[in-house]
Design an enzyme around this catalytic site. Structure first.
Site, PDB file in Angstrom:
ATOM      1  N   TYR A  64      22.038  31.765 -46.347  1.00  0.00           N
ATOM      2  CA  TYR A  64      22.213  31.836 -47.804  1.00  0.00           C
ATOM      3  C   TYR A  64      21.803  33.221 -48.296  1.00  0.00           C
ATOM      4  O   TYR A  64      22.080  34.211 -47.637  1.00  0.00           O
ATOM      5  CB  TYR A  64      21.470  30.681 -48.486  1.00  0.00           C
ATOM      6  CG  TYR A  64      22.090  30.354 -49.828  1.00  0.00           C
ATOM      7  CD1 TYR A  64      23.422  29.949 -49.904  1.00  0.00           C
ATOM      8  CD2 TYR A  64      21.378  30.487 -51.012  1.00  0.00           C
ATOM      9  CE1 TYR A  64      24.023  29.685 -51.123  1.00  0.00           C
ATOM     10  CE2 TYR A  64      21.977  30.219 -52.235  1.00  0.00           C
ATOM     11  CZ  TYR A  64      23.298  29.823 -52.292  1.00  0.00           C
ATOM     12  OH  TYR A  64      23.897  29.566 -53.494  1.00  0.00           O
ATOM     13  N   ARG A 117      31.160  33.390 -61.238  1.00  0.00           N
ATOM     14  CA  ARG A 117      30.028  34.332 -61.316  1.00  0.00           C
ATOM     15  C   ARG A 117      29.161  34.099 -60.079  1.00  0.00           C
ATOM     16  O   ARG A 117      28.216  33.327 -60.095  1.00  0.00           O
ATOM     17  CB  ARG A 117      29.216  34.102 -62.583  1.00  0.00           C
ATOM     18  CG  ARG A 117      28.242  35.214 -62.923  1.00  0.00           C
ATOM     19  CD  ARG A 117      26.950  34.670 -63.456  1.00  0.00           C
ATOM     20  NE  ARG A 117      26.343  33.733 -62.516  1.00  0.00           N
ATOM     21  CZ  ARG A 117      25.268  33.013 -62.771  1.00  0.00           C
ATOM     22  NH1 ARG A 117      24.717  33.060 -63.946  1.00  0.00           N
ATOM     23  NH2 ARG A 117      24.755  32.200 -61.859  1.00  0.00           N
ATOM     24  N   LYS A 135      25.186  26.268 -49.452  1.00  0.00           N
ATOM     25  CA  LYS A 135      24.378  25.236 -50.104  1.00  0.00           C
ATOM     26  C   LYS A 135      24.444  23.921 -49.330  1.00  0.00           C
ATOM     27  O   LYS A 135      23.443  23.222 -49.181  1.00  0.00           O
ATOM     28  CB  LYS A 135      24.863  25.024 -51.544  1.00  0.00           C
ATOM     29  CG  LYS A 135      24.310  26.028 -52.563  1.00  0.00           C
ATOM     30  CD  LYS A 135      22.864  25.715 -52.904  1.00  0.00           C
ATOM     31  CE  LYS A 135      22.237  26.752 -53.822  1.00  0.00           C
ATOM     32  NZ  LYS A 135      22.696  26.685 -55.196  1.00  0.00           N
ATOM     33  N   GLU A 207      28.097  24.963 -59.277  1.00  0.00           N
ATOM     34  CA  GLU A 207      27.498  26.160 -58.690  1.00  0.00           C
ATOM     35  C   GLU A 207      28.285  27.414 -59.059  1.00  0.00           C
ATOM     36  O   GLU A 207      29.511  27.471 -58.873  1.00  0.00           O
ATOM     37  CB  GLU A 207      27.462  26.016 -57.165  1.00  0.00           C
ATOM     38  CG  GLU A 207      26.864  27.183 -56.421  1.00  0.00           C
ATOM     39  CD  GLU A 207      25.358  27.267 -56.577  1.00  0.00           C
ATOM     40  OE1 GLU A 207      24.811  28.360 -56.377  1.00  0.00           O
ATOM     41  OE2 GLU A 207      24.729  26.237 -56.875  1.00  0.00           O
ATOM     42  N   ASP A 208      27.603  28.402 -59.603  1.00  0.00           N
ATOM     43  CA  ASP A 208      28.139  29.744 -59.834  1.00  0.00           C
ATOM     44  C   ASP A 208      29.405  29.764 -60.688  1.00  0.00           C
ATOM     45  O   ASP A 208      30.371  30.479 -60.382  1.00  0.00           O
ATOM     46  CB  ASP A 208      28.374  30.456 -58.497  1.00  0.00           C
ATOM     47  CG  ASP A 208      27.060  30.985 -57.921  1.00  0.00           C
ATOM     48  OD1 ASP A 208      26.020  30.852 -58.593  1.00  0.00           O
ATOM     49  OD2 ASP A 208      27.070  31.514 -56.804  1.00  0.00           O
ATOM     50  N   ASP A 230      22.922  23.838 -60.603  1.00  0.00           N
ATOM     51  CA  ASP A 230      21.762  24.417 -59.942  1.00  0.00           C
ATOM     52  C   ASP A 230      21.370  25.761 -60.542  1.00  0.00           C
ATOM     53  O   ASP A 230      20.186  26.097 -60.585  1.00  0.00           O
ATOM     54  CB  ASP A 230      22.031  24.567 -58.445  1.00  0.00           C
ATOM     55  CG  ASP A 230      20.788  24.981 -57.688  1.00  0.00           C
ATOM     56  OD1 ASP A 230      19.749  24.310 -57.838  1.00  0.00           O
ATOM     57  OD2 ASP A 230      20.838  25.988 -56.949  1.00  0.00           O
ATOM     58  N   ASP A 231      22.338  26.545 -61.010  1.00  0.00           N
ATOM     59  CA  ASP A 231      22.017  27.842 -61.606  1.00  0.00           C
ATOM     60  C   ASP A 231      21.189  27.675 -62.872  1.00  0.00           C
ATOM     61  O   ASP A 231      20.305  28.486 -63.158  1.00  0.00           O
ATOM     62  CB  ASP A 231      23.299  28.609 -61.932  1.00  0.00           C
ATOM     63  CG  ASP A 231      24.185  28.777 -60.718  1.00  0.00           C
ATOM     64  OD1 ASP A 231      23.720  29.351 -59.726  1.00  0.00           O
ATOM     65  OD2 ASP A 231      25.332  28.298 -60.753  1.00  0.00           O
ATOM     66  N   ASN A 370      19.889  37.811 -57.638  1.00  0.00           N
ATOM     67  CA  ASN A 370      20.401  37.879 -56.269  1.00  0.00           C
ATOM     68  C   ASN A 370      21.746  38.596 -56.250  1.00  0.00           C
ATOM     69  O   ASN A 370      22.466  38.576 -57.249  1.00  0.00           O
ATOM     70  CB  ASN A 370      20.600  36.458 -55.714  1.00  0.00           C
ATOM     71  CG  ASN A 370      19.304  35.812 -55.295  1.00  0.00           C
ATOM     72  OD1 ASN A 370      18.499  36.417 -54.605  1.00  0.00           O
ATOM     73  ND2 ASN A 370      19.090  34.573 -55.720  1.00  0.00           N
TER      74      ASN A 370
END
Length: 542
Positions: A64, A117, A135, A207-208, A230-231, A370
């Protein structure tokens, strides 16, 4: 057909692991290590997860962040075999058929992205697929899900990344990203098909997605489906746990802190909301808690006099004179914690960290963006610029820092401390919704697992070496909340009956301990791993 093609000597699983790690460590380039591990997963899922679980601290940065960011950027060049599903807008009428094409029938959790993103790298479209793949591996390695129970999915609605559109090697739809209404149509069809095929307690982790889309989709679906982002929520859980640990180190009670966020996207707003909830839990009114949380974005301090603020910023826009720069905001507000979630590498300069150290005996400086290139500052910079005073945590890992004869083992504020336990707890009892309280309680549980020995090294989180214990502890608390709130599909299952009886008798701690044991008994442990051998010696596996 194996007699002849294989060498004569049989290798035990642990010997195979040693051979794999020897080859892996021979690579100097982390992306090469990522590719090698991906090939191992293609050849032997069990051996891949045995290696990952037994060497989690070493391999998590490969599987990851930060290496997965490079894997996304170079996805078209390193692609080997499909892992998971790709769904385009044109496929929305065939969503159930697409899910039927996935060979595994017992999916309990899905990680889905649209590549809008990716980390701090922006819109990568279908090239963001390594994110849900990574993930999924962590749900197995850290959370004990069976590999067949986790499904990575990418929704391909195009990309606004001009370089990808022009790249003949790009593997996604090369047209401009489709409008928001098309995204919602596709996600609506996807969520409905997931429920129809896998049931109401199948978890969907967003996610993202780009910030506005992330908030919109979470708000739209969180009460109708078992889902979370999760973000927004996972990042919030691990960051609040880190702030709680930091408050113990600094000596400033959490409820007395003042929290300044640099960056005002989905992650920082999610963290801020959970900080407010944690402050309220400690006796502050909502108004008092809100006054302790501030934002600086690209236009300066977020205040009520500014025009055209995004909707998610408005609740945190205080009645206060403007401040044009981050340094001005630090000097005026005098925060105890500076939290970077900007995606702008190097944006914390020496003047910012020194100002924090002038204001506080032990300032909290978190650089959470990150991958490593997007981190607001490095661990070494934070320690040196503050004269050894800063309590530092980061989104990507940094090596320990030695300064003036002391070693600082700073923490990686990694969502993997939280999301596997959230998923495992919800899955264990068949939760049909995931609530904000689950994330707050996850943060509280995680904070209690940091020992005095960890804190002596300036770590605000426990070591990754106990990540499975962390996940089981969080899962037990999440399962208890789901049972208490009546949102557990499996509440009447025989296995859960003792925990339910304890809960109904008001013995919540005993019920949570029982749930911990149930979660532990359901953790996937690959045959041939050192963990498997250890549990075998204890009589916990056959």
């Amino acid at each position: 057909g194996l007699l002849g093609p294989l060498p004569c000597r049989e290798s035990e699983p642990l010997e195979q692991q040693e051979r794999i790690m020897m080859r892996l460590r021979a690579y100097e380039d982390n992306l090469a290590k990522y590719i090698y591990l991906a090939g191992l997963q293609d050849r032997s899922v069990l051996l891949y997860f045995a290696v990952l679980i037994d060497h989690l601290e070493e391999l998590m940065p490969i599987v990851y962040t930060p290496t997965v960011g490079e894997a996304c950027v170079k996805f078209a060049r390193i692609y080997r075999k499909p892992k998971g599903l790709f769904v385009s807008y044109e496929d929305k009428a065939h969503m159930r058929s697409i899910l039927d094409n996935w060979p595994e029938r017992q999916v309990r959790l899905i990680v889905v992205t649209n590549g809008g993103r990716i980390l701090g790298l922006g819109d990568l479209g279908a090239s963001g697929h390594p994110i849900p793949v990574g993930k999924a591996s962590l749900y197995v390695g850290c959370g004990g899900f069976h590999p067949c129970a986790v499904l990575p999915v990418t929704l391909d609605l195009g990309t606004d990344n001009a370089a990808l559109q022009a790249d003949p090697m790009y593997m996604g739809n090369p047209y401009p990203r489709r409008p928001k209404e098309h995204l919602h149509e596709l996600v609506d069809a996807f969520m409905l098909a997931v429920r129809e095929k896998y049931g109401p307690s199948c978890i969907v982790q967003f996610e993202d997605f780009a910030s506005d889309d992330a908030f919109d989709l979470l708000d739209k679906h969180r009460n109708a489906y078992c889902c979370f982002n999760d973000d927004i929520q996972g990042t919030a859980g691990v960051t609040v746990a880190s702030l709680l640990g930091g408050s113990r180190l600094s000596g400033v009670p959490f409820e007395d802190g003042r929290y300044l966020f640099f960056g005002a996207g989905s992650a920082s707003t999610g963290i801020a909301k959970l900080v407010v909830a944690a402050l309220e839990k400690r006796g502050l009114s909502h108004e008092q808690a809100m006054q302790r949380v501030w934002f600086v974005d690209s236009q300066g301090l977020v205040v009520s006099s500014r025009e055209n603020l995004a909707a998610h910023k408005v609740p945190f826009a205080h009645d206060h004179p403007p401040a044009a720069s981050l340094l001005d905001a630090i000097n005026v507000l005098k925060p105890t914690a500076l939290v970077g979630v900007s995606g702008r590498g190097g944006s914390f300069q020496e003047e910012h960290v020194k100002a924090m150290a002038d204001i506080n005996e032990r300032p909290l400086v978190f650089a959470l963006s990150n991958p490593t290139s997007a981190a607001e500052c490095t661990a070494e910079q934070a320690v040196i610029w503050s004269g050894g005073k800063a309590i530092f945590a980061s989104g990507s890992p940094f090596q320990p820092v030695t300064f003036q004869g002391r070693t600082y083992k700073t923490s990686q504020c990694n969502n993997a401390y939280v999301f596997p336990g959230i998923g495992k707890g919800a899955s264990t009892v068949g939760a049909t919704t995931i609530t904000e309280e689950m994330f707050l309680e996850s943060a509280e549980v995680l904070a209690t697992l940091t020992t005095p020995q960890d804190m002596a090294l300036d770590s605000v989180l426990p070591p990754l070496s106990i990540i499975r214990h962390v996940s089981k502890s969080i899962a037990a608390r999440v399962a208890l909340i789901a049972l208490r709130d009546g949102v557990a599909e499996y509440a009447n299952a025989d296995e859960l009956a003792p925990a339910v009886r304890l809960m109904e008798a008001g013995k919540m701690e005993a019920a949570e301990e029982r749930l911990y044991d149930i979660v532990a008994s359901r953790m996937f442990v690959p045959f041939g791993s050192r963990l498997y051998e250890a549990l075998k010696r204890e009589g916990k596996v056959e």
